[in-house]
Write a protein that holds these residues in place. Structure first.
Motif, short mmCIF file in Angstrom:
data_model
loop_
_atom_site.label_atom_id
_atom_site.label_comp_id
_atom_site.label_asym_id
_atom_site.label_seq_id
_atom_site.Cartn_x
_atom_site.Cartn_y
_atom_site.Cartn_z
N MET A 13 -35.79 17.65 -82.68
CA MET A 13 -34.69 18.23 -83.43
C MET A 13 -34.63 17.57 -84.81
O MET A 13 -33.84 16.68 -85.07
N PHE A 46 -37.35 22.09 -78.93
CA PHE A 46 -35.91 22.24 -79.16
C PHE A 46 -35.63 23.53 -79.91
O PHE A 46 -34.68 24.26 -79.58
N GLY A 182 -23.66 19.55 -89.90
CA GLY A 182 -24.70 19.38 -88.89
C GLY A 182 -25.76 18.41 -89.33
O GLY A 182 -25.99 18.22 -90.53
N ARG A 184 -28.39 14.76 -87.93
CA ARG A 184 -28.47 13.58 -87.07
C ARG A 184 -27.32 12.64 -87.39
O ARG A 184 -27.06 12.35 -88.56
N TYR A 213 -21.94 19.11 -85.58
CA TYR A 213 -23.07 19.49 -84.72
C TYR A 213 -24.18 18.46 -84.86
O TYR A 213 -24.54 18.07 -85.97
N GLY A 214 -24.73 18.02 -83.74
CA GLY A 214 -25.84 17.08 -83.77
C GLY A 214 -25.71 16.02 -82.70
O GLY A 214 -24.97 16.16 -81.72
N SER A 215 -26.42 14.94 -82.91
CA SER A 215 -26.38 13.79 -82.00
C SER A 215 -27.01 12.61 -82.74
O SER A 215 -27.65 12.79 -83.78
N THR A 240 -25.63 19.28 -79.83
CA THR A 240 -26.79 19.86 -80.51
C THR A 240 -26.90 21.35 -80.21
O THR A 240 -26.43 21.83 -79.19
N THR A 241 -27.55 22.05 -81.12
CA THR A 241 -27.79 23.48 -80.94
C THR A 241 -29.07 23.87 -81.66
O THR A 241 -29.30 23.41 -82.79
N LEU A 244 -28.27 26.46 -85.37
CA LEU A 244 -27.27 25.95 -86.30
C LEU A 244 -26.77 27.03 -87.27
O LEU A 244 -25.57 27.09 -87.57
N THR A 266 -30.46 21.89 -93.53
CA THR A 266 -29.07 22.17 -93.21
C THR A 266 -28.39 22.91 -94.36
O THR A 266 -27.64 23.87 -94.14
#
Length: 357
Positions: A13, A46, A182, A184, A213-215, A240-241, A244, A266
């Motif tokens: 990702m 992903f 969104g 990291r 959004y994220g991780s 996460t997606t 996005l 992004t």
């Protein structure tokens, strides 16, 4: 023409993974395209891979399947063998380490292009081996100038923007009271200063929400900050997606709080959804991807930056007409990132380089 992309992993990702998969799909309209992923790190990628693009990997690095401590040696041997046996017209490598190996071991009759987003951490091998390549391609003009200086004009450096996924793109209706962000969740992305700025917005306009959004490694600290500022009813961690853009299309503003933004996927995806972007200006910032005042609002970094950022967000929250004007400009900017337009520029470069072989 057969085009091969070589990546560290096509399964992760990351913005550069997303950009490469989008480009591969766009080129597959007219070319024979494959992706070689040095490592397979999960069962399925992903991000979705276009059905016309072949994907293969060299080393299975999924948890429990990669044998250590000889794993690195195994990977290097597999990469060397794959490069020596490569049968392609064009090889595009997606990291400096792989580009160095391409320069050393890929057949000379193959056009070898390095696709670069950031300056290499260790420039020595780059200066030594990159002159054996045929070209370097960056995604911004600032990146092109930086790489030209690094290579002392020993190799042609070109600028081609990253591609958006195939259209039609989801379009924001600009009527949801949502700000999205969104990426990291790591320190350089500075989501903490976004949360602090949004606290000002939430205090004055409590009907607006922030979706993240994220991780990443900063998640625990960010959640603690949300609790500290009593924003649990205003800030949502969405996880996460792979889609996005679809999520950005639900927002009316996309916030990009990072200190440096060299990838920009992004940002480009937000523009493609017709959503204005609010970010920070800087030498390696959003100005490489946006047109401030026409599709975005940029704030200077430095003293008082959080308050200034909050003010920029609040100004757009309170001015629907301006949001819609910027949204229209965002779609105009995004047109340069449409897959067919980007693929055409790559094809022109590839055929030009092939004619010299």
């Amino acid at each position: 023409m057969k085009v091969t992309f070589l990546m560290p992993s096509a399964y992760g990702m990351r913005g550069d993974v997303r950009a490469t998969l989008n480009l591969a799909a766009a080129l597959a309209e007219r070319q024979d395209v494959e992706i070689i992923s040095v490592k397979r790190t999960r069962d399925t990628p992903f991000f979705p891979v276009d059905g016309r693009v072949r994907l293969r990997y060299l080393v299975d690095a999924r948890p429990g399947r990669h044998l250590l401590p000889r794993g690195q040696v195994r990977t290097e041997v597999a990469l060397w063998r794959a490069l020596r046996a490569l049968r392609a017209d064009v090889l595009v490598t997606a990291r400096p380490g792989l580009s160095v190996q391409s320069a050393r071991y890929a057949p000379r009759e193959v056009v070898r292009i390095a696709r670069e987003w950031t300056r290499p951490a260790i420039p020595g091998p780059v200066r030594r081996y990159y002159p054996r390549l045929d070209a370097v391609v960056t995604n911004t003009e600032n990146g092109r100038e930086e790489w030209s200086r690094l290579l002392d004009d020993d190799l042609s450096v070109h600028t081609i923007p990253d591609a958006l996924p195939a259209g039609p793109w989801p379009r924001s209706r600009m009527d949801n009271r949502i700000i999205s962000a969104g990426g990291r969740w790591v320190a350089p992305k500075a989501f903490d200063r976004l949360i602090r700025a949004f606290a000002v917005v939430a205090d004055k306009r409590p009907d607006w929400r922030l979706r993240l959004y994220g991780s990443g490694s900063e998640e625990k600290r960010l959640r603690a900050l949300v609790a500290e500022l009593s924003l649990h009813n205003h800030v949502y961690f969405m996880g996460t997606t792979p889609d996005l853009p679809g999520e950005f299309a639900k927002a009316s503003i996309v916030a990009v709080p990072s200190r440096d933004e060299v990838l920009g996927m992004t940002v480009v995806e937000a523009l493609g959804c017709g959503v204005p972007v609010v970010g920070f200006d800087g030498p390696r910032g959003l100005s490489d991807f946006v047109r401030p005042g026409r599709d975005s609002v940029l704030v200077q970094q430095g003293e008082g930056e959080t308050e200034a950022y909050a003010g920029a967000l609040l100004a757009l929250v309170d001015d629907e007409r301006r949001r819609r004007t910027l949204a229209s400009g965002a779609l105009e900017t995004a047109a340069a990132h449409a897959g067919p337009a980007v693929a055409a520029r790559w094809q022109e470069l590839m055929y030009g380089l092939r004619s010299r072989v």
